[in-house]
Design a protein around this motif. Structure first.
Motif, short mmCIF file in Angstrom:
data_model
loop_
_atom_site.label_atom_id
_atom_site.label_comp_id
_atom_site.label_asym_id
_atom_site.label_seq_id
_atom_site.Cartn_x
_atom_site.Cartn_y
_atom_site.Cartn_z
N ALA A 243 0.82 -1.21 0.00
CA ALA A 243 0.00 0.00 0.00
C ALA A 243 0.86 1.26 0.00
N ASN A 244 2.16 1.09 -0.15
CA ASN A 244 3.10 2.21 -0.18
C ASN A 244 3.09 3.00 1.11
N GLU A 245 3.13 2.28 2.22
CA GLU A 245 3.18 2.89 3.55
C GLU A 245 4.43 2.38 4.27
N PRO A 246 5.62 2.79 3.83
CA PRO A 246 6.84 2.24 4.42
C PRO A 246 7.00 2.50 5.91
N ALA A 247 6.53 3.62 6.41
CA ALA A 247 6.67 3.90 7.85
C ALA A 247 5.84 2.92 8.68
N ARG A 248 4.63 2.63 8.23
CA ARG A 248 3.78 1.68 8.95
C ARG A 248 4.33 0.26 8.81
N ALA A 249 4.87 -0.06 7.65
CA ALA A 249 5.47 -1.38 7.45
C ALA A 249 6.67 -1.55 8.37
N LEU A 250 7.46 -0.53 8.49
CA LEU A 250 8.64 -0.58 9.35
C LEU A 250 8.24 -0.76 10.81
N GLU A 251 7.26 -0.01 11.25
CA GLU A 251 6.78 -0.11 12.63
C GLU A 251 6.22 -1.51 12.93
N HIS B 19 11.14 -9.62 6.68
CA HIS B 19 10.15 -8.58 6.38
C HIS B 19 10.60 -7.24 6.94
N LEU B 20 11.30 -7.27 8.07
CA LEU B 20 11.87 -6.04 8.60
C LEU B 20 12.90 -5.47 7.64
N VAL B 21 13.73 -6.34 7.08
CA VAL B 21 14.72 -5.90 6.09
C VAL B 21 14.01 -5.27 4.89
N GLN B 22 12.94 -5.90 4.42
CA GLN B 22 12.17 -5.34 3.30
C GLN B 22 11.65 -3.95 3.65
N ALA B 23 11.11 -3.81 4.86
CA ALA B 23 10.57 -2.52 5.28
C ALA B 23 11.67 -1.47 5.39
N MET B 24 12.83 -1.88 5.89
CA MET B 24 13.95 -0.94 6.00
C MET B 24 14.40 -0.48 4.61
N LEU B 25 14.47 -1.41 3.67
CA LEU B 25 14.84 -1.03 2.31
C LEU B 25 13.78 -0.11 1.71
N GLY B 26 12.51 -0.38 2.00
CA GLY B 26 11.43 0.45 1.50
C GLY B 26 11.47 1.87 2.04
N SER B 27 12.03 2.02 3.24
CA SER B 27 12.13 3.35 3.84
C SER B 27 13.49 4.00 3.58
N GLY B 28 14.37 3.29 2.85
CA GLY B 28 15.66 3.87 2.49
C GLY B 28 16.78 3.60 3.47
N ASP B 29 16.57 2.75 4.45
CA ASP B 29 17.58 2.46 5.47
C ASP B 29 18.41 1.24 5.07
N LYS B 30 19.33 1.43 4.13
CA LYS B 30 20.15 0.32 3.66
C LYS B 30 21.12 -0.18 4.72
N ALA B 31 21.65 0.71 5.54
CA ALA B 31 22.59 0.29 6.59
C ALA B 31 21.87 -0.59 7.61
N GLY B 32 20.69 -0.18 8.01
CA GLY B 32 19.91 -0.97 8.96
C GLY B 32 19.52 -2.32 8.38
N ALA B 33 19.15 -2.32 7.10
CA ALA B 33 18.78 -3.57 6.43
C ALA B 33 19.96 -4.53 6.37
N LYS B 34 21.13 -3.99 6.09
CA LYS B 34 22.34 -4.83 6.02
C LYS B 34 22.66 -5.42 7.38
N ALA B 35 22.49 -4.64 8.44
CA ALA B 35 22.75 -5.12 9.80
C ALA B 35 21.76 -6.23 10.18
N GLU B 36 20.49 -6.07 9.79
CA GLU B 36 19.50 -7.10 10.10
C GLU B 36 19.76 -8.38 9.30
N LEU B 37 20.16 -8.24 8.06
CA LEU B 37 20.49 -9.43 7.25
C LEU B 37 21.64 -10.21 7.86
N ALA B 38 22.58 -9.51 8.46
CA ALA B 38 23.73 -10.18 9.07
C ALA B 38 23.33 -11.04 10.26
#
Length: 78
Positions: free
Chosen positions: A11-19, A37-56
């Motif tokens: 639905a293009n609501e990255p902030a709600r997806a992240l929360e 799914h958290l990684v997906q939400a982080m990428l959707g909100s532009g947080d690549k560093a956070g997404a990379k940390a979660e993937l690790a």
């Protein structure tokens, strides 16, 4: 509970997806699908560093074939 963040992304609501994704991981930190799914939400909100940390934090050996495929797809987006 894991479908909720994806519906927000669709639905293009990255902030709600992240929360919603953060809450799902807090409730079950060992649920790899929720963490992906958290990684997906982080990428959707532009947080690549956070997404990379979660993937690790995700061990490949504990993932099903579908989740491994999703992890690879997300890794390519970093």
């Amino acid at each position: 509970t894991c479908a909720l963040p994806i519906s927000h992304l669709a639905a293009n609501e990255p902030a709600r997806a992240l929360e919603a994704s953060r809450k799902a991981v807090q409730l079950n930190p060992t649920a790899h699908a929720a963490r992906l799914h958290l990684v997906q939400a982080m990428l959707g909100s532009g947080d690549k560093a956070g997404a990379k940390a979660e993937l690790a934090k995700i061990e490949d050996s504990a993932l099903s074939a579908d989740l491994k495929h999703l992890r690879e797809k997300l890794t390519q987006q970093l």
